[in-house]
Design a protein around this motif. Sequence first.
Motif, PDB file in Angstrom:
ATOM      1  N   THR A  77       1.051  -1.337   0.129  1.00 23.46           N
ATOM      2  CA  THR A  77      -0.169   0.137  -0.171  1.00 23.46           C
ATOM      3  C   THR A  77       0.818   1.023   0.120  1.00 23.46           C
ATOM      4  OG1 THR A  77      -1.061  -1.486   1.699  1.00 23.46           O
ATOM      5  CG2 THR A  77      -2.188   0.680   1.332  1.00 23.46           C
ATOM      6  N   SER A  78       1.008   1.603  -0.712  1.00 22.55           N
ATOM      7  CA  SER A  78       1.310   3.150  -1.124  1.00 22.55           C
ATOM      8  C   SER A  78       0.543   4.406  -1.882  1.00 22.55           C
ATOM      9  CB  SER A  78       2.519   2.876  -2.009  1.00 22.55           C
ATOM     10  OG  SER A  78       3.687   4.169  -2.082  1.00 22.55           O
ATOM     11  N   GLU A  79       1.027   5.376  -2.015  1.00 21.65           N
ATOM     12  CA  GLU A  79       0.495   6.929  -2.223  1.00 21.65           C
ATOM     13  C   GLU A  79       2.211   7.426  -2.900  1.00 21.65           C
ATOM     14  OE1 GLU A  79      -1.580   8.559  -3.930  1.00 21.65           O
ATOM     15  OE2 GLU A  79      -3.346   8.072  -1.696  1.00 21.65           O
ATOM     16  N   ASP A  80       2.154   7.515  -3.780  1.00 20.49           N
ATOM     17  CA  ASP A  80       3.606   8.055  -3.518  1.00 20.49           C
ATOM     18  C   ASP A  80       3.752   9.880  -3.327  1.00 20.49           C
ATOM     19  OD1 ASP A  80       4.279   6.453  -6.040  1.00 20.49           O
ATOM     20  OD2 ASP A  80       3.466   8.022  -7.657  1.00 20.49           O
ATOM     21  N   ASN A 114       8.306  12.838   8.046  1.00 18.59           N
ATOM     22  CA  ASN A 114       9.097  12.529   6.620  1.00 18.59           C
ATOM     23  C   ASN A 114       8.475  13.535   6.045  1.00 18.59           C
ATOM     24  OD1 ASN A 114      10.668   9.340   6.161  1.00 18.59           O
ATOM     25  ND2 ASN A 114      10.531  10.920   8.039  1.00 18.59           N
ATOM     26  N   MET A 115       6.858  13.667   6.060  1.00 20.47           N
ATOM     27  CA  MET A 115       6.549  14.867   5.114  1.00 20.47           C
ATOM     28  C   MET A 115       6.254  16.194   5.916  1.00 20.47           C
ATOM     29  SD  MET A 115       4.214  15.607   3.392  1.00 20.47           S
ATOM     30  CE  MET A 115       4.179  16.866   1.524  1.00 20.47           C
ATOM     31  N   ALA A 174      11.666  15.114   4.505  1.00 17.95           N
ATOM     32  CA  ALA A 174      13.571  14.938   4.776  1.00 17.95           C
ATOM     33  C   ALA A 174      12.774  13.621   5.608  1.00 17.95           C
ATOM     34  CB  ALA A 174      13.250  16.091   6.112  1.00 17.95           C
ATOM     35  N   TRP A 175      14.148  13.024   5.102  1.00 15.70           N
ATOM     36  CA  TRP A 175      13.940  11.652   4.508  1.00 15.70           C
ATOM     37  C   TRP A 175      14.603  11.112   5.396  1.00 15.70           C
ATOM     38  CZ3 TRP A 175      13.740  13.081  -0.611  1.00 15.70           C
ATOM     39  CH2 TRP A 175      12.735  13.442  -0.678  1.00 15.70           C
ATOM     40  N   ASP A 176      14.257   9.946   6.659  1.00 16.19           N
ATOM     41  CA  ASP A 176      15.083   9.594   7.282  1.00 16.19           C
ATOM     42  C   ASP A 176      16.038   8.385   6.683  1.00 16.19           C
ATOM     43  OD1 ASP A 176      13.848  10.527   9.930  1.00 16.19           O
ATOM     44  OD2 ASP A 176      11.938   8.989  10.095  1.00 16.19           O
ATOM     45  N   ASP A 177      17.122   8.979   7.181  1.00 17.64           N
ATOM     46  CA  ASP A 177      17.775   7.616   5.967  1.00 17.64           C
ATOM     47  C   ASP A 177      17.892   6.117   6.902  1.00 17.64           C
ATOM     48  OD1 ASP A 177      18.903   9.706   5.093  1.00 17.64           O
ATOM     49  OD2 ASP A 177      20.070  10.632   6.581  1.00 17.64           O
ATOM     50  N   GLY A 178      17.368   5.887   8.031  1.00 26.79           N
ATOM     51  CA  GLY A 178      18.026   5.158   8.627  1.00 26.79           C
ATOM     52  C   GLY A 178      19.352   4.415   8.901  1.00 26.79           C
ATOM     53  N   VAL A 179      19.863   3.204   9.934  1.00 25.37           N
ATOM     54  CA  VAL A 179      20.817   2.922  10.270  1.00 25.37           C
ATOM     55  C   VAL A 179      21.684   2.498   9.189  1.00 25.37           C
ATOM     56  CG1 VAL A 179      21.646   0.759  11.836  1.00 25.37           C
ATOM     57  CG2 VAL A 179      19.249   1.226  11.751  1.00 25.37           C
ATOM     58  N   GLY A 182       6.842  10.737  -1.060  1.00 30.89           N
ATOM     59  CA  GLY A 182       7.360  11.421  -1.726  1.00 30.89           C
ATOM     60  C   GLY A 182       8.934  10.817  -3.152  1.00 30.89           C
ATOM     61  N   TYR A 183       8.213  10.105  -3.217  1.00 34.63           N
ATOM     62  CA  TYR A 183       8.759   9.561  -4.340  1.00 34.63           C
ATOM     63  C   TYR A 183       7.896   8.919  -5.993  1.00 34.63           C
ATOM     64  CZ  TYR A 183      12.252   7.041  -1.420  1.00 34.63           C
ATOM     65  OH  TYR A 183      13.191   6.734  -0.802  1.00 34.63           O
ATOM     66  N   SER A 184       8.041   9.108  -6.491  1.00 35.53           N
ATOM     67  CA  SER A 184       7.007   8.603  -7.763  1.00 35.53           C
ATOM     68  C   SER A 184       7.485   7.114  -7.956  1.00 35.53           C
ATOM     69  CB  SER A 184       7.277   9.799  -8.937  1.00 35.53           C
ATOM     70  OG  SER A 184       8.259  10.120  -9.338  1.00 35.53           O
TER      71      SER A 184
END
Lengths: 383, 186
Positions: free
Chosen positions: A52-55, A114-115, B35-40, A59-61
């Motif tokens: 399940t994912s919504e671009d 992250n959004m 702002a993406w969390d890069d992760g470990v 933050g990705y297309s």
Amino acid sequence: MIGKVAITGLGYTEFSATSPGTSFRELTYEAAVKAYNEVGIEPKDIDTFVCTSEDFCEGYSISDEYCNDQVGGILKPVQTITGDAIHSLATGVMLVLTGGFDIVVVQALSKLSNMKTVPNLVNFALDPVLNRPLDEHYSFVSGLGMNRFLHDGKATREQCAQVVVKNRANALSNPVAAYGADLTVDNVLDSEPVSLPVRLLDLAQVADGAIVFVLASEKVTGSLTDNPIWIKGVGWSSDSPSLESRDWGNSVATRLAGDMAYKMAGVRYPAKEIDLAEVTDEVSYKELEHIEALRLFEPGRAGLALEDGRTTSEGDLPVNVSGGDLGVGHLFEAAGAQKVMELVLQLRGTAGSRQVADAHKGLAQVWRGEPTTSAAVAVLANQ
Amino acid sequence: MELSKFELGGTRIKQSDISKGNVLTLAVTPKLEYAWDDGVAIGRYLEELGNGKIIARKCNKCGRIMLPPRMFCELCWRATDEWVYCEDTGTVNTFSLCHVNWDASRIPEGEPLHLPAVIHIDGASPGMGILHVLGEVEPDKIKIGMKVRAVWKKPDEREGSITDITHFKPVRAARKKSKKKSGGGR
Ligand SMILES: [Zn+2]
């Protein structure tokens, strides 16, 4: 329903306002490992995957391309639904019912921390020609909905506030919920005005988290678990996207999705047959609107049922024992998965201190949030 | 080649038709920020790039040394086991000679082309490495299989990013003999 489909394995992370230090892949991997370990399988045993994912949330297309590694779906048939996780669950059910797949994994993730511009994200869902030029904060849509709902006498403003009090308190008994709180009706009614009649505490706050389910055909369920939770029915529907001409104050999509799921599940008297419900309460009044649309209470009686304590965890039809979106956190496209997850825990009898007594059949409903009029429903049972 | 002879007839819309409002359009610029969390795994990878080093993650079951690193092996479905430094040299796996910028504008005649390449990094498992750009090389001299080396920014200019390597350049000397040098990084 032709044939039977069970949820056998369940894995989930904690839900939290942020999840720094963990990438979206690492978050889903944690939930997937837990789900597969519950039923003793590895990715090689899984026939197909539904993610399940919504671009715009990720933050990705073409964000579906980034779904497979972390569920073990590399070099396997994987598909992604750009809807709610209950749409994905329904897709998983259909895949099993084709007879071509015995073990199907359904995945959902929220990494909304992250959004950074959620108001813009939601605003971007409005009609660009007719609605967006008015430059309103998207909460105005909730204000329009709630005002009409109250005007139509469906509930009182105080009853809507009581939804917040109940669900945030329920979340205190849910160890993975992000927003448990001990509030009063006055706290809600005195909170900052946002788009009146909606106030700050009427609105769910976003959260991160991942949930993975292992679905199985009746044939293989016995080899995976002694405690299957059966998916008795699924349904989904959408009303008009038009803000100008939708049925304000009524969730028509929920009514239709619910009826579709009830029919499949053979539920004729929802109010009597459903033992507990998890529904979208992203805006406080929506819980009342949704349980009425689902025929769990008579029209206009949902607020009274709440006042009478009938929807608390000790009531005769508990609603959002998990804490709902208000208490757990708003998980965007993973929202429905959290509702299904709560039913699985309750129907297994493993919900800990918030366990509902005599829970045999439950309903999960999700609304895709402002400004949509889409809903999906699943009816689950432990026998 | 004359593209115009492939064009269809009819009345063309001119840029001025749009700017004058003769054609109704609506322009919107989305204001979406992430702002993406890069992760470990990727967090450590970027940190090490900042140190002038390339680090991978090893799965002790299949033995793969994975670059970019990941905390789980998607093939063995288990947590990966250890951090392994790689060389900052490698081999061109594939490349392209780009005459256009990212926004499709053409690079003017005589100006340098973009030279993106997938580089298999020495020390990582086959087929694993870094997507970067080539530099200090004439486009017509680039070959698949060519040995290259990372060119790093100065330590005080690095910020823990893939751009801490400015580009990869050909390793010119000792083409046949060059086997391995000790210690990745500068
Ligand atoms: Zn491995």
